[in-house]
Design an enzyme around this catalytic site. Structure first.
Site, PDB file in Angstrom:
ATOM      1  CG  HIS A   1      28.154  38.182  36.895  1.00  0.00           C
ATOM      2  ND1 HIS A   1      29.136  38.669  37.707  1.00  0.00           N
ATOM      3  CD2 HIS A   1      27.911  36.912  37.301  1.00  0.00           C
ATOM      4  CE1 HIS A   1      29.483  37.747  38.591  1.00  0.00           C
ATOM      5  NE2 HIS A   1      28.764  36.660  38.367  1.00  0.00           N
TER       6      HIS A   1
ATOM      7  CB  SER B   1      36.773  35.503  38.915  1.00  0.00           C
ATOM      8  OG  SER B   1      36.491  35.060  40.228  1.00  0.00           O
TER       9      SER B   1
END
Ligand code: PAF
Length: 286
Positions: A36, A191
């Site tokens: 991210h 993840s």
């Protein structure tokens, strides 16, 4: 700065638009990691203002999935966003996003349904309705934030392709920026769900990237027969791995490939214990 309501966020958007500022949106479900971070950095580098949405979207979880236990780390997420230079973390409640009647029953919600061709494969096969929920929430976020650019990771390549298709089909005025997968030095693709892995399961999880890197190396040596390439995966799998799919599809259109070529993307999903992991790689240089 964290904003929880659409009306507060809209005030900021209105002011930014008035000044002609370029707005970037990074949609997330929180539990932010280096993957991210790379999307947020890209947006901050490219846009005048960056909104990071943090919303665990209930309508993209299927019955029996991990909605309740999905990691929620809003304070840490906000700190990371502020350190990178994002302007707003938009963290609405489900009630704020979908309204009272929709919380009581999904029958009241207008959905954006992506084409069957794109969802009837890979993750869409086992996660029925998942991409309806993704497209619906992403469409809502686009309408609320009105971004010039929206940043998505290639880790969820099927999602990225479906969102690009939605934007094209519905003439949504946003440019989708596709960002490379970020991996640990071990090769494991980052993840939020990696947090669920126990230590011994983390070792098993390395099989996914090993399989993909090896397939890419075999292709580079000249093997283009898909069955032969698939065969190379099995030595990496043991009783801890429940292989859901290993598919060779066109990297942009998700059409089935007859022989592997530079436009092929290899997709893999494996369940280790209760944790479902996905990864993918393109065979050409991308
Ligand atoms: O990729 C995700 O985290 C989610 O599917 C998204 C795009 C934020 C929509 O909820």
């Amino acid at each position: 700065m964290i904003l929880h309501t659409i009306s507060e966020l809209k005030e900021y958007i209105k002011n930014w638009k008035k000044k002609g500022l370029i707005i970037g949106l990074v949609p997330t479900m929180g539990a932010l990691h280096e993957g991210h971070k790379s999307l947020i950095e890209k947006s901050v580098g490219q846009c005048d203002k960056t909104v990071v949405s943090v919303f665990v979207n209930p309508i993209q979880f299927c019955p029996g999935e991990d909605l309740e236990k999905y990691p929620r780390t809003l304070e840490a997420d906000n700190e990371l966003c502020e350190n990178i230079g994002a302007d707003v973390v938009f963290a609405p409640s489900p009630r704020e996003m979908y309204g009272e009647e929709t919380i009581l029953s999904n029958d009241f919600l207008t959905y954006v349904i992506p084409p069957y061709f794109y969802v009837n494969k890979l993750c869409g096969k086992s996660r029925v309705g998942h991409f309806d929920g993704v497209c619906t929430v992403v469409n809502k976020l686009f309408n609320i934030v009105q971004p010039d650019y929206a940043f998505f990771g290639q880790k969820d390549a099927q999602q990225l392709i479906i969102i690009k298709k939605m934007v094209k089909d519905l003439n949504i005025p946003v440019e989708i920026v596709s960002c490379p997968i970020v991996r640990e030095s071990s090769g494991l693709a980052l993840s939020s769900r990696n947090k669920y892995l126990k230590d011994e399961e983390k070792d098993s999880a390395l099989a996914l990237s090993k399989i993909l890197f090896n397939i890419k190396a075999c292709y580079a040596k000249g093997i283009t027969d898909i069955e032969a390439l698939k065969e190379t995966a099995y030595p990496y799998l043991n009783e801890t791995h429940n292989l859901e799919y290993l598919e060779f599809l066109d990297a942009e259109t998700l059409k089935e490939k007859v022989i592997a070529d530079n436009n092929t993307r290899v997709f893999i999903a494996v369940k280790i214990g209760d944790v479902r992991l996905i990864d993918n790689i393109t065979l050409g240089v991308r």
